[in-house]
Design a protein around this motif. Sequence first.
Motif, PDB file in Angstrom:
ATOM      1  N   GLY A 232       0.793  -1.223   0.000  1.00 24.49           N
ATOM      2  CA  GLY A 232       0.000   0.000   0.000  1.00 24.49           C
ATOM      3  C   GLY A 232       0.822   1.268   0.000  1.00 24.49           C
ATOM      4  N   TYR A 233       1.647   1.473  -1.029  1.00 24.52           N
ATOM      5  CA  TYR A 233       2.465   2.686  -1.154  1.00 24.52           C
ATOM      6  C   TYR A 233       2.028   3.458  -2.397  1.00 24.52           C
ATOM      7  N   GLU A 234       2.023   4.768  -2.282  1.00 26.03           N
ATOM      8  CA  GLU A 234       1.673   5.636  -3.400  1.00 26.03           C
ATOM      9  C   GLU A 234       2.928   6.349  -3.901  1.00 26.03           C
ATOM     10  N   ILE A 235       3.136   6.317  -5.210  1.00 22.19           N
ATOM     11  CA  ILE A 235       4.298   6.951  -5.845  1.00 22.19           C
ATOM     12  C   ILE A 235       3.802   8.148  -6.638  1.00 22.19           C
ATOM     13  N   THR A 236       4.235   9.334  -6.286  1.00 14.97           N
ATOM     14  CA  THR A 236       3.792  10.566  -6.947  1.00 14.97           C
ATOM     15  C   THR A 236       5.005  11.425  -7.286  1.00 14.97           C
ATOM     16  N   GLY A 237       4.749  12.541  -7.965  1.00 14.65           N
ATOM     17  CA  GLY A 237       5.826  13.475  -8.293  1.00 14.65           C
ATOM     18  C   GLY A 237       6.270  13.364  -9.731  1.00 14.65           C
ATOM     19  N   ASP A 238       7.533  13.653  -9.976  1.00 16.75           N
ATOM     20  CA  ASP A 238       8.076  13.677 -11.333  1.00 16.75           C
ATOM     21  C   ASP A 238       8.167  12.271 -11.919  1.00 16.75           C
ATOM     22  N   HIS A 239       8.482  12.237 -13.237  1.00 13.13           N
ATOM     23  CA  HIS A 239       8.578  10.959 -13.944  1.00 13.13           C
ATOM     24  C   HIS A 239       9.952  10.820 -14.623  1.00 13.13           C
ATOM     25  N   PRO A 240      11.037  10.789 -13.861  1.00 13.48           N
ATOM     26  CA  PRO A 240      12.354  10.562 -14.472  1.00 13.48           C
ATOM     27  C   PRO A 240      12.502   9.106 -14.901  1.00 13.48           C
ATOM     28  N   ALA A 241      13.572   8.811 -15.616  1.00 15.70           N
ATOM     29  CA  ALA A 241      13.786   7.439 -16.095  1.00 15.70           C
ATOM     30  C   ALA A 241      13.964   6.454 -14.947  1.00 15.70           C
ATOM     31  N   TRP A 242      14.427   6.935 -13.801  1.00 16.61           N
ATOM     32  CA  TRP A 242      14.669   6.046 -12.660  1.00 16.61           C
ATOM     33  C   TRP A 242      13.469   5.944 -11.716  1.00 16.61           C
ATOM     34  N   ARG A 243      12.299   6.478 -12.073  1.00 17.72           N
ATOM     35  CA  ARG A 243      11.135   6.464 -11.183  1.00 17.72           C
ATOM     36  C   ARG A 243      10.820   5.018 -10.759  1.00 17.72           C
ATOM     37  N   PRO A 244      10.634   4.768  -9.449  1.00 15.40           N
ATOM     38  CA  PRO A 244      10.344   3.403  -8.978  1.00 15.40           C
ATOM     39  C   PRO A 244       9.092   2.828  -9.634  1.00 15.40           C
ATOM     40  N   ILE A 245       9.095   1.503  -9.803  1.00 17.13           N
ATOM     41  CA  ILE A 245       7.942   0.832 -10.404  1.00 17.13           C
ATOM     42  C   ILE A 245       7.050   0.191  -9.337  1.00 17.13           C
ATOM     43  N   ARG A 246       7.599  -0.071  -8.129  1.00 20.92           N
ATOM     44  CA  ARG A 246       6.789  -0.583  -7.029  1.00 20.92           C
ATOM     45  C   ARG A 246       7.545  -0.392  -5.717  1.00 20.92           C
ATOM     46  N   VAL A 247       6.776  -0.317  -4.621  1.00 20.63           N
ATOM     47  CA  VAL A 247       7.328  -0.199  -3.282  1.00 20.63           C
ATOM     48  C   VAL A 247       6.509  -1.100  -2.358  1.00 20.63           C
ATOM     49  N   PHE A 248       7.153  -1.863  -1.500  1.00 20.13           N
ATOM     50  CA  PHE A 248       6.440  -2.699  -0.533  1.00 20.13           C
ATOM     51  C   PHE A 248       7.330  -2.912   0.689  1.00 20.13           C
ATOM     52  N   ASP A 249       6.755  -3.430   1.752  1.00 17.47           N
ATOM     53  CA  ASP A 249       7.517  -3.744   2.962  1.00 17.47           C
ATOM     54  C   ASP A 249       7.031  -5.059   3.536  1.00 17.47           C
ATOM     55  N   ASP A 250       7.814  -5.635   4.447  1.00 21.16           N
ATOM     56  CA  ASP A 250       7.459  -6.895   5.103  1.00 21.16           C
ATOM     57  C   ASP A 250       7.213  -6.699   6.592  1.00 21.16           C
ATOM     58  N   GLY A 251       6.984  -5.454   6.973  1.00 18.08           N
ATOM     59  CA  GLY A 251       6.783  -5.150   8.383  1.00 18.08           C
ATOM     60  C   GLY A 251       8.048  -4.727   9.088  1.00 18.08           C
ATOM     61  N   ARG A 252       9.202  -4.969   8.465  1.00 22.08           N
ATOM     62  CA  ARG A 252      10.490  -4.568   9.048  1.00 22.08           C
ATOM     63  C   ARG A 252      11.308  -3.717   8.090  1.00 22.08           C
ATOM     64  N   GLN A 253      11.291  -4.066   6.805  1.00 29.74           N
ATOM     65  CA  GLN A 253      12.097  -3.411   5.787  1.00 29.74           C
ATOM     66  C   GLN A 253      11.206  -2.925   4.655  1.00 29.74           C
ATOM     67  N   VAL A 254      11.676  -1.848   3.991  1.00 28.95           N
ATOM     68  CA  VAL A 254      10.989  -1.321   2.820  1.00 28.95           C
ATOM     69  C   VAL A 254      11.830  -1.653   1.587  1.00 28.95           C
ATOM     70  N   PHE A 255      11.170  -2.153   0.549  1.00 21.68           N
ATOM     71  CA  PHE A 255      11.841  -2.526  -0.694  1.00 21.68           C
ATOM     72  C   PHE A 255      11.327  -1.602  -1.800  1.00 21.68           C
ATOM     73  N   ILE A 256      12.246  -0.886  -2.460  1.00 22.79           N
ATOM     74  CA  ILE A 256      11.892   0.036  -3.536  1.00 22.79           C
ATOM     75  C   ILE A 256      12.470  -0.531  -4.827  1.00 22.79           C
ATOM     76  N   ALA A 257      11.591  -0.904  -5.749  1.00 28.19           N
ATOM     77  CA  ALA A 257      12.016  -1.509  -7.016  1.00 28.19           C
ATOM     78  C   ALA A 257      12.128  -0.429  -8.095  1.00 28.19           C
ATOM     79  N   PHE A 258      13.277  -0.395  -8.794  1.00 29.39           N
ATOM     80  CA  PHE A 258      13.530   0.564  -9.869  1.00 29.39           C
ATOM     81  C   PHE A 258      13.555  -0.174 -11.202  1.00 29.39           C
ATOM     82  N   PRO A 259      13.483   0.548 -12.315  1.00 29.18           N
ATOM     83  CA  PRO A 259      13.687  -0.097 -13.622  1.00 29.18           C
ATOM     84  C   PRO A 259      15.093  -0.690 -13.706  1.00 29.18           C
ATOM     85  N   GLU A 260      15.264  -1.659 -14.598  1.00 22.27           N
ATOM     86  CA  GLU A 260      16.568  -2.313 -14.760  1.00 22.27           C
ATOM     87  C   GLU A 260      17.658  -1.317 -15.153  1.00 22.27           C
ATOM     88  N   SER A 261      17.270  -0.216 -15.802  1.00 23.89           N
ATOM     89  CA  SER A 261      18.266   0.773 -16.261  1.00 23.89           C
ATOM     90  C   SER A 261      18.968   1.485 -15.118  1.00 23.89           C
TER      91      SER A 261
END
Length: 329
Positions: A232-261
Motif C-alpha cells: 500500500g504505497y503511493e508513488i507521486t511526483g516527477d517521472h524521471p527514467a529512474w522512477r520506482p515501479i513498485r514499493v512494498f515492505d514486510d513489516g520490518r524493511q521497505v523494498f523500492i524496485a527501480f527499472p533495470e536501467s
Amino acid sequence: MKHSALALIAAVLLSACSGRNHPAQTVSAIPMQAAELVSEARTPIPLTKLAVPMSLPSQFTRIAEEKPGMKKPAPAARVNAANRSALQEPETHGFIKAVQIYPFVEGTVYKLYAAPERVSDIALQAGETLTSVAAGDTVRWIVGDTTSGSGTARRTHILVKPSAPGLTTNLLITTDRRIYYLQLESTETTSMAALSWNYPQDELLAIKRAQDAAEMRAPIAGGLNIENLHFGYEITGDHPAWRPIRVFDDGRQVFIAFPESIATGEAPPLFVSGPKGQTQLVNYRMRGNYYIVDRLFQAAELRLGTKPQSIVRISRGTTKKSKRREKGS
C-alpha cells in the motif's frame, strides 16, 4: 749576540717610557742593529690560513644553498631525473618463459633490450585496438605491427629490430584504451623475445562487475513472509527514467524496485520525512535494482539533480493490500 740585542731593546723601551714622563729629555740614537730588531718586532705576525672542512654542518649548508643568485639545476637535469625515476627495467620474477610481463602503470617508461638480426615482440592487451606507433629513430630501427588470434582474443603486436648494437631510442604506442611509453636499447647479442603487460586496474573492475552481476542474480532478501507483505504505497511526483515501479515492505524493511536501467545510470538518494515535515538522508543498501531500507517510514522522497531537480515522493498507506498487488496506488 742574541742576549745582548734583547737587553739593548729593553733598555730602549725603558728609555722611551721614561721619556713620556720627562718630555724635555732626549733619547740617544739607537744603533742600527737594534733599530732593525725593533722594526721586526713591530711587524704584524702573519695569520696562518685555516683549511676549510670538506663538509659543513647542515645549517651552514642550508644557508649556502639559499644564497641569492645561486643557479638551480638545469632543466635537462630535471627531465633526466624524472625519466630515470619513471623507468621500469625487466626483472627476473617478471618473466613467464621468455616473455617479460610488466604491470601497467600510467606514465611509466618500460625498457626493451633488443639485438641486431633479432625481432622483439611487444604484445598489447587482447581486444585492444592500435591507433598509432611512433619511434624516435626510424632509420636505424625497424618497427612494424601485426595481429594474432580473432574475435575477443585478437591481439596486436608491435615488432621492433635494431640495425646495429649500441643504439637507443624511444617508442610511443597509442591505442583505444591507453598510451604506452617504451625505451629501446640495442646490444650485441642480448635481446628480449617479447614483453607484455598485466592490468591491475582492469582486473579490479572485472571483479567488481562480477560481484555486481552476482548481486543482480541473487534474491533481494531471504525469509520473507508473503502474508506480511504490504504493497500500500503511493508513488507521486516527477517521472524521471529512474522512477520506482513498485514499493512494498514486510513489516520490518521497505523494498523500492527501480527499472533495470538504474544499474547503468545515476541512482537518486533517499530522504525520509519526519513527523514535523523535516527530511533526513537515511541509510539503505542497493541489491540489484532494489533499494532495501532497514526501517519503515510513512513518507519519503527520492531526489536527483539541481536545476531542475527531479523529486519522486513515496507515501505509505494505512490499509494492508493484497500480496498480489504489485504496483503502488
